[in-house]
Every structure is written in C-alpha cells, then in structure tokens.
Design a protein around this motif. Structure first.
Motif, PDB file in Angstrom:
ATOM      1  N   VAL A 162       0.783  -1.221  -0.030  1.00  0.00           N
ATOM      2  CA  VAL A 162      -0.007  -0.086  -0.001  1.00  0.00           C
ATOM      3  C   VAL A 162       0.857   1.189   0.056  1.00  0.00           C
ATOM      4  O   VAL A 162       0.407   2.285  -0.782  1.00  0.00           O
ATOM      5  CB  VAL A 162      -1.073  -0.116   1.198  1.00  0.00           C
ATOM      6  N   VAL A 163       1.708   1.343   0.753  1.00  0.00           N
ATOM      7  CA  VAL A 163       2.921   2.295   0.506  1.00  0.00           C
ATOM      8  C   VAL A 163       3.578   2.624  -0.488  1.00  0.00           C
ATOM      9  O   VAL A 163       3.564   3.566  -0.974  1.00  0.00           O
ATOM     10  CB  VAL A 163       3.975   2.158   2.204  1.00  0.00           C
ATOM     11  N   ALA A 164       4.059   1.510  -1.046  1.00  0.00           N
ATOM     12  CA  ALA A 164       4.577   1.754  -2.383  1.00  0.00           C
ATOM     13  C   ALA A 164       3.495   2.099  -3.646  1.00  0.00           C
ATOM     14  O   ALA A 164       3.811   2.838  -4.338  1.00  0.00           O
ATOM     15  CB  ALA A 164       5.114   0.262  -2.954  1.00  0.00           C
ATOM     16  N   ALA A 165       2.299   1.783  -3.398  1.00  0.00           N
ATOM     17  CA  ALA A 165       1.254   2.272  -4.395  1.00  0.00           C
ATOM     18  C   ALA A 165       1.068   3.696  -4.098  1.00  0.00           C
ATOM     19  O   ALA A 165       0.860   4.309  -5.112  1.00  0.00           O
ATOM     20  CB  ALA A 165       0.213   1.240  -4.284  1.00  0.00           C
ATOM     21  N   ALA A 166       0.967   3.968  -2.834  1.00  0.00           N
ATOM     22  CA  ALA A 166       0.844   5.372  -2.561  1.00  0.00           C
ATOM     23  C   ALA A 166       1.916   6.413  -3.139  1.00  0.00           C
ATOM     24  O   ALA A 166       1.406   7.309  -3.726  1.00  0.00           O
ATOM     25  CB  ALA A 166       0.607   5.896  -0.966  1.00  0.00           C
ATOM     26  N   LEU A 167       2.997   5.886  -3.223  1.00  0.00           N
ATOM     27  CA  LEU A 167       4.417   6.702  -3.573  1.00  0.00           C
ATOM     28  C   LEU A 167       4.196   6.746  -5.218  1.00  0.00           C
ATOM     29  O   LEU A 167       4.543   7.764  -5.621  1.00  0.00           O
ATOM     30  CB  LEU A 167       5.613   5.691  -3.223  1.00  0.00           C
ATOM     31  N   TYR A 168       3.775   5.594  -5.718  1.00  0.00           N
ATOM     32  CA  TYR A 168       3.578   5.502  -7.271  1.00  0.00           C
ATOM     33  C   TYR A 168       2.457   6.675  -7.467  1.00  0.00           C
ATOM     34  O   TYR A 168       2.617   7.415  -8.345  1.00  0.00           O
ATOM     35  CB  TYR A 168       3.175   4.388  -7.729  1.00  0.00           C
ATOM     36  N   GLY A 169       1.469   6.699  -6.675  1.00  0.00           N
ATOM     37  CA  GLY A 169       0.350   7.442  -7.270  1.00  0.00           C
ATOM     38  C   GLY A 169       0.689   9.087  -6.620  1.00  0.00           C
ATOM     39  O   GLY A 169       0.518   9.850  -7.511  1.00  0.00           O
ATOM     40  N   LEU A 170       1.465   9.307  -5.754  1.00  0.00           N
ATOM     41  CA  LEU A 170       2.052  10.661  -5.354  1.00  0.00           C
ATOM     42  C   LEU A 170       3.229  11.258  -6.664  1.00  0.00           C
ATOM     43  O   LEU A 170       3.076  12.244  -7.040  1.00  0.00           O
ATOM     44  CB  LEU A 170       2.879  10.782  -4.043  1.00  0.00           C
ATOM     45  N   PHE A 171       3.837  10.228  -6.982  1.00  0.00           N
ATOM     46  CA  PHE A 171       5.110  10.795  -7.697  1.00  0.00           C
ATOM     47  C   PHE A 171       5.189  10.383  -9.298  1.00  0.00           C
ATOM     48  O   PHE A 171       5.888  10.945 -10.020  1.00  0.00           O
ATOM     49  CB  PHE A 171       6.495  10.345  -7.316  1.00  0.00           C
ATOM     50  N   LEU A 172       4.421   9.281  -9.599  1.00  0.00           N
ATOM     51  CA  LEU A 172       4.578   8.772 -11.160  1.00  0.00           C
ATOM     52  C   LEU A 172       3.211   8.718 -11.749  1.00  0.00           C
ATOM     53  O   LEU A 172       3.359   8.664 -13.037  1.00  0.00           O
ATOM     54  CB  LEU A 172       5.223   7.227 -11.123  1.00  0.00           C
ATOM     55  N   ARG A 173       2.179   8.534 -10.958  1.00  0.00           N
ATOM     56  CA  ARG A 173       0.843   8.029 -11.754  1.00  0.00           C
ATOM     57  C   ARG A 173       0.372   9.228 -12.814  1.00  0.00           C
ATOM     58  O   ARG A 173       0.263   9.079 -13.921  1.00  0.00           O
ATOM     59  CB  ARG A 173      -0.182   7.908 -10.786  1.00  0.00           C
ATOM     60  N   ASP A 174       0.525  10.448 -12.393  1.00  0.00           N
ATOM     61  CA  ASP A 174       0.316  11.730 -13.171  1.00  0.00           C
ATOM     62  C   ASP A 174       0.949  11.656 -14.765  1.00  0.00           C
ATOM     63  O   ASP A 174       0.653  11.868 -15.417  1.00  0.00           O
ATOM     64  CB  ASP A 174       0.559  13.007 -12.565  1.00  0.00           C
ATOM     65  N   ARG A 175       2.386  11.449 -14.396  1.00  0.00           N
ATOM     66  CA  ARG A 175       3.327  11.266 -15.625  1.00  0.00           C
ATOM     67  C   ARG A 175       2.532  10.228 -16.433  1.00  0.00           C
ATOM     68  O   ARG A 175       2.693  10.412 -17.766  1.00  0.00           O
ATOM     69  CB  ARG A 175       4.681  11.025 -15.383  1.00  0.00           C
ATOM     70  N   VAL A 176       2.357   8.813 -15.889  1.00  0.00           N
ATOM     71  CA  VAL A 176       1.581   7.913 -16.820  1.00  0.00           C
ATOM     72  C   VAL A 176       0.593   8.233 -17.467  1.00  0.00           C
ATOM     73  O   VAL A 176       0.202   7.877 -18.470  1.00  0.00           O
ATOM     74  CB  VAL A 176       1.476   6.493 -15.797  1.00  0.00           C
ATOM     75  N   VAL A 177      -0.124   8.706 -16.716  1.00  0.00           N
ATOM     76  CA  VAL A 177      -1.781   9.141 -17.252  1.00  0.00           C
ATOM     77  C   VAL A 177      -1.381  10.512 -18.460  1.00  0.00           C
ATOM     78  O   VAL A 177      -1.889  10.099 -19.576  1.00  0.00           O
ATOM     79  CB  VAL A 177      -2.551   9.859 -16.097  1.00  0.00           C
ATOM     80  N   LYS A 178      -0.541  11.358 -18.216  1.00  0.00           N
ATOM     81  CA  LYS A 178      -0.199  12.336 -19.295  1.00  0.00           C
ATOM     82  C   LYS A 178       0.245  11.457 -20.318  1.00  0.00           C
ATOM     83  O   LYS A 178      -0.112  11.846 -21.523  1.00  0.00           O
ATOM     84  CB  LYS A 178       0.727  13.295 -18.854  1.00  0.00           C
ATOM     85  N   ALA A 179       1.329  10.713 -20.174  1.00  0.00           N
ATOM     86  CA  ALA A 179       2.000   9.898 -21.485  1.00  0.00           C
ATOM     87  C   ALA A 179       0.854   9.091 -22.077  1.00  0.00           C
ATOM     88  O   ALA A 179       0.741   8.919 -23.394  1.00  0.00           O
ATOM     89  CB  ALA A 179       2.901   9.024 -21.165  1.00  0.00           C
ATOM     90  N   MET A 180      -0.035   8.352 -21.241  1.00  0.00           N
ATOM     91  CA  MET A 180      -0.893   7.589 -21.886  1.00  0.00           C
ATOM     92  C   MET A 180      -2.123   8.395 -22.656  1.00  0.00           C
ATOM     93  O   MET A 180      -2.311   8.115 -23.931  1.00  0.00           O
ATOM     94  CB  MET A 180      -1.665   6.676 -20.890  1.00  0.00           C
ATOM     95  N   ASP A 181      -2.634   9.554 -22.198  1.00  0.00           N
ATOM     96  CA  ASP A 181      -3.219  10.305 -22.872  1.00  0.00           C
ATOM     97  C   ASP A 181      -2.957  11.099 -23.840  1.00  0.00           C
ATOM     98  O   ASP A 181      -3.508  11.108 -24.927  1.00  0.00           O
ATOM     99  CB  ASP A 181      -3.974  11.510 -21.872  1.00  0.00           C
ATOM    100  N   GLY A 182      -1.593  11.392 -23.894  1.00  0.00           N
ATOM    101  CA  GLY A 182      -0.885  11.975 -25.114  1.00  0.00           C
ATOM    102  C   GLY A 182      -0.717  11.047 -26.301  1.00  0.00           C
ATOM    103  O   GLY A 182      -1.154  11.328 -27.348  1.00  0.00           O
TER     104      GLY A 182
END
Length: 194
Positions: A162-182
């Motif tokens: 859960v902590v690792a997933a939270a860190l992913y959500g905080l630091f990486l998920r927005d980048r993945v979303v932007k890349a996928m949406d792009g």
C-alpha cells in the motif's frame, strides 16, 4: 439514537453471519454501506487502502471507519461493538465446547463446506472493487498483478504494498496518465486526419 442502534444492529448481524476472517467482511460491509448511501464504492475502496495500513483486524477497522463516516465517534463505537459482540460470545462458547465437538464428523463436514464459500465471498469482494479501482486504465492492472505477486509469491507485507502504491500515486501516476493520454490523442488525431 435510531441511527446508532441501526449501526449496532447491522454490524452485529455482519459479525454474526460473516465467516472466514476480515476479508470476508469487505463485500458485506460494502453492500450495506452503499445500499444505505453511507459510502460510495470509490470511498469504500479508498477506505480499504487506508485500513490495510492500520494495525488490527480488517473487520473491526472497516466497521469502525464506516460507523465513523455515518455518526462520527458514537457511530464508530456502535459499529465496532456490533461487529465484535458476536465473536466474543461465540469464542467463549466454542472454547468451552471445542474439544468435545471437533471430533464429530458433522462438525468437520460443516467446516469443509464453509471454506469454499469463504473463497467465493472474497472473490466477490475483488469483483466489486475492481471497477472503482479502474484496472482497465493506465496500467493499474499491472500494479494489481505485481502487488498480488509480491504478497502471494514473495510474502511482502500488505502495508509495504500500500505504501509503494501510494508513492507511485504521488510521484509517478500523473506522468503515466499524461503519457497515455498523449498517445491516445495522437492516435485519435492521426485517424481524424486520414
């Protein structure tokens, strides 16, 4: 006072009839909480994420959380007491009878029948929580598979997951979303130009 008694009664029933440990409580509480509009599925999924980081049994934590959302501290106390009262009564009675009843084939048959039903209940919880988790978007399915493998194959504690997933959500998920949406908008733009 009516809602407090209702919370106690609902969680007493959940505590009395939900067998198989904390995970078996999740779909039952989800059904009750969403039916009464105490929590949405998304709020419940977030609560499960938080609860997995807390000490103590899932059943008491999810009950306390839900009760708190309904009526703050009195609601939390009512839900908690409701869910643990049946266990206290049953454990006291079973400890007095355990040695005498476990050798009976009928008791063993009952427990052999209950175990697969508990698996079905847990699978139902997964099914109900999969949609709000948006497993079909942004590689969320991959996180779920990697997390499951970490717990099942490598005995990683759920809190670490859960902590690792939270860190992913905080630091990486927005980048993945932007890349996928792009990428999706480029594909859409190319097909519109053709």
């Amino acid at each position: 006072m009516k809602v407090i008694l209702q919370l106690y009664g609902i969680f007493f029933k959940i505590g009395l009839f939900t067998l198989g440990g904390g995970s078996a409580v999740i779909p039952v509480v989800l059904k009750e909480a969403t039916k009464r509009e105490w929590l949405s599925r998304e709020q419940f999924l977030d609560a499960i994420g938080l609860i997995n980081c807390l000490p103590g049994p899932i059943s008491t934590n999810v009950s306390t959380f839900t009760g708190y959302q309904v009526k703050r501290l009195p609601g939390a106390a009512a839900a908690l007491l409701g869910v643990i009262t049946p266990s206290i009564i049953i454990v006291i009675l079973l400890t007095m009878l355990f040695q005498q009843i476990m050798d009976y084939p009928v008791v063993q048959a009952v427990f052999n029948g209950i175990r697969p039903a508990v698996v079905a209940i847990v699978l139902n919880a997964i099914w109900l929580l999969a949609k709000p988790a948006q497993l079909n978007k942004y590689f969320n399915w991959l996180l779920a598979v990697v997390g499951f493998a970490g717990i099942a194959l490598f005995d990683i504690h759920p809190v670490i997951l859960v902590v690792a997933a939270a860190l992913y959500g905080l630091f990486l998920r927005d980048r993945v979303v932007k890349a996928m949406d792009g990428r999706a908008s480029k594909k859409g733009g190319d097909s519109n130009a053709a």
